[in-house]
Design an enzyme around this catalytic site. Structure first.
Site, PDB file in Angstrom:
ATOM      1  NE  ARG A 227      -4.264  -1.368   0.159  1.00  0.00           N
ATOM      2  CZ  ARG A 227      -4.424  -2.378  -0.704  1.00  0.00           C
ATOM      3  NH1 ARG A 227      -3.511  -2.615  -1.628  1.00  0.00           N
ATOM      4  NH2 ARG A 227      -5.514  -3.122  -0.664  1.00  0.00           N
ATOM      5  CG  HIS A 275      -3.107  -0.480  -6.839  1.00  0.00           C
ATOM      6  ND1 HIS A 275      -3.478   0.159  -5.686  1.00  0.00           N
ATOM      7  CD2 HIS A 275      -3.287  -1.804  -6.580  1.00  0.00           C
ATOM      8  CE1 HIS A 275      -3.864  -0.722  -4.773  1.00  0.00           C
ATOM      9  NE2 HIS A 275      -3.752  -1.940  -5.305  1.00  0.00           N
TER      10      HIS A 275
HETATM   11  P1  NDP Z   1      -1.873 -11.615   4.938  1.00  0.00           P
HETATM   12  O1  NDP Z   1      -2.842 -11.081   5.944  1.00  0.00           O
HETATM   13  O2  NDP Z   1      -2.037 -13.026   4.484  1.00  0.00           O
HETATM   14  O3  NDP Z   1      -0.387 -11.473   5.501  1.00  0.00           O
HETATM   15  C1  NDP Z   1       0.033 -10.366   6.219  1.00  0.00           C
HETATM   16  C2  NDP Z   1       1.439 -10.615   6.760  1.00  0.00           C
HETATM   17  O4  NDP Z   1       1.905  -9.396   7.348  1.00  0.00           O
HETATM   18  C3  NDP Z   1       1.474 -11.673   7.863  1.00  0.00           C
HETATM   19  O5  NDP Z   1       2.644 -12.445   7.748  1.00  0.00           O
HETATM   20  C4  NDP Z   1       1.510 -10.843   9.135  1.00  0.00           C
HETATM   21  O6  NDP Z   1       2.166 -11.448  10.251  1.00  0.00           O
HETATM   22  C5  NDP Z   1       2.357  -9.666   8.671  1.00  0.00           C
HETATM   23  N1  NDP Z   1       2.144  -8.506   9.528  1.00  0.00           N
HETATM   24  C6  NDP Z   1       1.016  -7.791   9.741  1.00  0.00           C
HETATM   25  N2  NDP Z   1       1.226  -6.803  10.623  1.00  0.00           N
HETATM   26  C7  NDP Z   1       2.523  -6.901  10.987  1.00  0.00           C
HETATM   27  C8  NDP Z   1       3.338  -6.169  11.888  1.00  0.00           C
HETATM   28  N3  NDP Z   1       2.867  -5.131  12.592  1.00  0.00           N
HETATM   29  N4  NDP Z   1       4.623  -6.560  12.030  1.00  0.00           N
HETATM   30  C9  NDP Z   1       5.114  -7.603  11.345  1.00  0.00           C
HETATM   31  N5  NDP Z   1       4.388  -8.350  10.464  1.00  0.00           N
HETATM   32  C10 NDP Z   1       3.107  -7.985  10.298  1.00  0.00           C
HETATM   33  O7  NDP Z   1      -1.925 -10.612   3.691  1.00  0.00           O
HETATM   34  P2  NDP Z   1      -1.705 -10.938   2.143  1.00  0.00           P
HETATM   35  O8  NDP Z   1      -0.397 -11.606   1.996  1.00  0.00           O
HETATM   36  O9  NDP Z   1      -2.898 -11.606   1.575  1.00  0.00           O
HETATM   37  O10 NDP Z   1      -1.683  -9.455   1.508  1.00  0.00           O
HETATM   38  C11 NDP Z   1      -0.716  -8.507   1.877  1.00  0.00           C
HETATM   39  C12 NDP Z   1      -1.063  -7.135   1.299  1.00  0.00           C
HETATM   40  O11 NDP Z   1      -0.789  -7.081  -0.091  1.00  0.00           O
HETATM   41  C13 NDP Z   1      -2.535  -6.725   1.367  1.00  0.00           C
HETATM   42  O12 NDP Z   1      -2.908  -6.286   2.661  1.00  0.00           O
HETATM   43  C14 NDP Z   1      -2.605  -5.623   0.342  1.00  0.00           C
HETATM   44  O13 NDP Z   1      -2.327  -4.384   0.966  1.00  0.00           O
HETATM   45  C15 NDP Z   1      -1.473  -5.961  -0.627  1.00  0.00           C
HETATM   46  N6  NDP Z   1      -1.996  -6.276  -1.966  1.00  0.00           N
HETATM   47  C16 NDP Z   1      -1.645  -5.457  -3.018  1.00  0.00           C
HETATM   48  C17 NDP Z   1      -2.083  -5.732  -4.290  1.00  0.00           C
HETATM   49  C18 NDP Z   1      -1.624  -4.929  -5.462  1.00  0.00           C
HETATM   50  O14 NDP Z   1      -2.154  -5.088  -6.567  1.00  0.00           O
HETATM   51  N7  NDP Z   1      -0.641  -4.081  -5.331  1.00  0.00           N
HETATM   52  C19 NDP Z   1      -2.971  -6.893  -4.577  1.00  0.00           C
HETATM   53  C20 NDP Z   1      -3.231  -7.706  -3.405  1.00  0.00           C
HETATM   54  C21 NDP Z   1      -2.766  -7.388  -2.153  1.00  0.00           C
HETATM   55  P3  NDP Z   1       1.628 -12.830  10.914  1.00  0.00           P
HETATM   56  O15 NDP Z   1       1.925 -13.889   9.868  1.00  0.00           O
HETATM   57  O16 NDP Z   1       2.454 -12.987  12.112  1.00  0.00           O
HETATM   58  O17 NDP Z   1       0.155 -12.627  11.149  1.00  0.00           O
HETATM   59  C1  OXD Z   2      -5.919  -5.814  -3.094  1.00  0.00           C
HETATM   60  C2  OXD Z   2      -5.484  -4.859  -4.119  1.00  0.00           C
HETATM   61  O1  OXD Z   2      -5.797  -5.521  -1.897  1.00  0.00           O
HETATM   62  O2  OXD Z   2      -5.798  -5.060  -5.318  1.00  0.00           O
HETATM   63  O3  OXD Z   2      -6.392  -6.906  -3.476  1.00  0.00           O
HETATM   64  O4  OXD Z   2      -4.802  -3.887  -3.803  1.00  0.00           O
END
Ligand code: NDP
Ligand code: OXD
Length: 312
Positions: A227, A275
């Site tokens: 993000r 994006h």
């Molecule tokens: P998940 O919820 O599966 O994974 C999130 C990870 O971040 C977990 O490993 C979690 O830790 C870790 N995390 C969260 N908060 C913290 C913190 N404070 N400190 C350390 N680690 C932290 O998310 P996804 O993998 O499905 O997606 C990740 C992001 O990708 C989405 O939220 C979105 O913003 C972005 N995205 C962007 C897209 C684009 O087109 N650019 C498309 C799709 C997604 P733990 O494992 O310990 O819970």
């Molecule tokens: C998502 C994105 O969060 O597209 O899936 O950014």
């Protein structure tokens, strides 16, 4: 019959109403801003970045479905009804496309493709050597969740030395796991290519800042695909312009669309994409929503429910 309210910008409406109609006649679909509806009749919502206050007015709302993997745009609404379950979109194809995007930018950087592009433009035969082997190039992934884990596995399989940072320790074969605030500095110090795949939460907002960049080794490269709110854009440009960082690839921005006047567009060491690392496929997402509704109406537990207190 249940009623689902689609709350998306008007230019997205056509993309989503077709696939939602195909779910079947048992779901009545209304479009916020286009259709008249009675707020008390809405059972479900499908949205990404709803205007603040809209969801609060839906007194019988049972489940909110996010049409993206990230839910920050929904939780950003201070009036979002936090007692309503919020289901995020988790889809293997979406995760694969995200991993592809990250692998592509790791390889473009690691294989010095920009250098060869410039050489080609000058018709120059420059047989430069790669500075390191892949196994000597340390990739670090902030966020080892659905997408971070798949990305780590793909890069590990290309022989990079991969580590991930998450809140809890993760067990991913061949990937070193760092966990929590206390291990962040050690993780950063061993990271030549940093990929941000964190959810945007109060804890992770502006995590990509001058202090973090200073903890990366000289010449590190940054990929932000999570993000725009994770990144302090002026800090990134300062770290690149000072020569500490070698460059960046960015898919997400503080303001989207990225304003025409942003210096990021023309920075020679920054790659900008709009994006598009992965876009939810409407047909797949509509079926995901239909399955979630069916599960909920059978009285079964919903999958991929977000913890609003944690923010992801
Ligand atoms: P998940 O919820 O599966 O994974 C999130 C990870 O971040 C977990 O490993 C979690 O830790 C870790 N995390 C969260 N908060 C913290 C913190 N404070 N400190 C350390 N680690 C932290 O998310 P996804 O993998 O499905 O997606 C990740 C992001 O990708 C989405 O939220 C979105 O913003 C972005 N995205 C962007 C897209 C684009 O087109 N650019 C498309 C799709 C997604 P733990 O494992 O310990 O819970
Ligand atoms: C998502 C994105 O969060 O597209 O899936 O950014």
């Amino acid at each position: 019959m249940s009623t689902l309210l689609l709350v998306v910008p008007s230019h997205w409406t056509g993309v989503w109403t077709g696939p939602l109609a195909e779910i079947g006649p048992q779901l009545n679909v209304r479009v916020h801003g286009r259709d008249e509806y009675d707020a008390d009749d809405i059972d479900y919502v499908l949205t990404f970045r709803p205007p603040h206050g809209v969801l609060k007015s839906l007194s019988h709302l049972k489940v909110t479905f996010s049409l993206g993997a990230g839910v920050d745009g929904i939780l950003a609404d201070p009036e979002y009804p936090r007692q309503v379950p919020l289901v995020r979109f988790v889809d293997r194809t979406l995760s694969r496309e995200m991993a592809q995007y990250c692998v592509m930018h790791v390889l473009i950087h690691y294989r010095m493709q920009r250098f060869f592009d410039r050489a080609q433009a000058e018709r120059a035969w420059r047989q430069a050597l790669l500075p390191k082997r892949a196994q000597d190039t340390r990739v670090g992934i902030l966020g080892l969740g659905e997408i971070g884990t798949l990305t780590a596995e793909r890069l590990r399989d290309l022989h990079f030395t991969v580590a991930g940072w998450s809140r809890n320790r993760r067990n991913v074969s061949g990937v070193e796991s760092f966990a929590g605030e206390n291990e962040l500095s050690t993780f950063l110090a061993r990271t030549d290519i940093l990929i941000c795949l964190l959810p945007l939460t109060p804890d992770t907002r502006e995590i990509l800042n001058a202090d973090l960049f200073a903890q990366l080794p000289a010449d590190a490269f940054v990929i932000n695909v999570a993000r725009g709110g994770h990144l302090v854009e002026p800090d990134l440009m300062a770290a690149i312009d000072s020569g500490h960082l070698s460059g960046a690839a960015l898919d997400v921005f503080h303001t989207e669309p990225l304003p025409e006047g942003s210096p990021l567009w023309s920075h020679p060491k920054i790659t900008v994409t709009p994006h598009i690392a992965a876009i939810s496929e409407p047909r797949v997402a509509a079926q995901y929503v239909a399955d979630g509704i069916a599960r909920f109406e059978r009285g079964e537990a919903l999958e991929n429910v977000v913890d609003p207190a944690r923010g992801y």
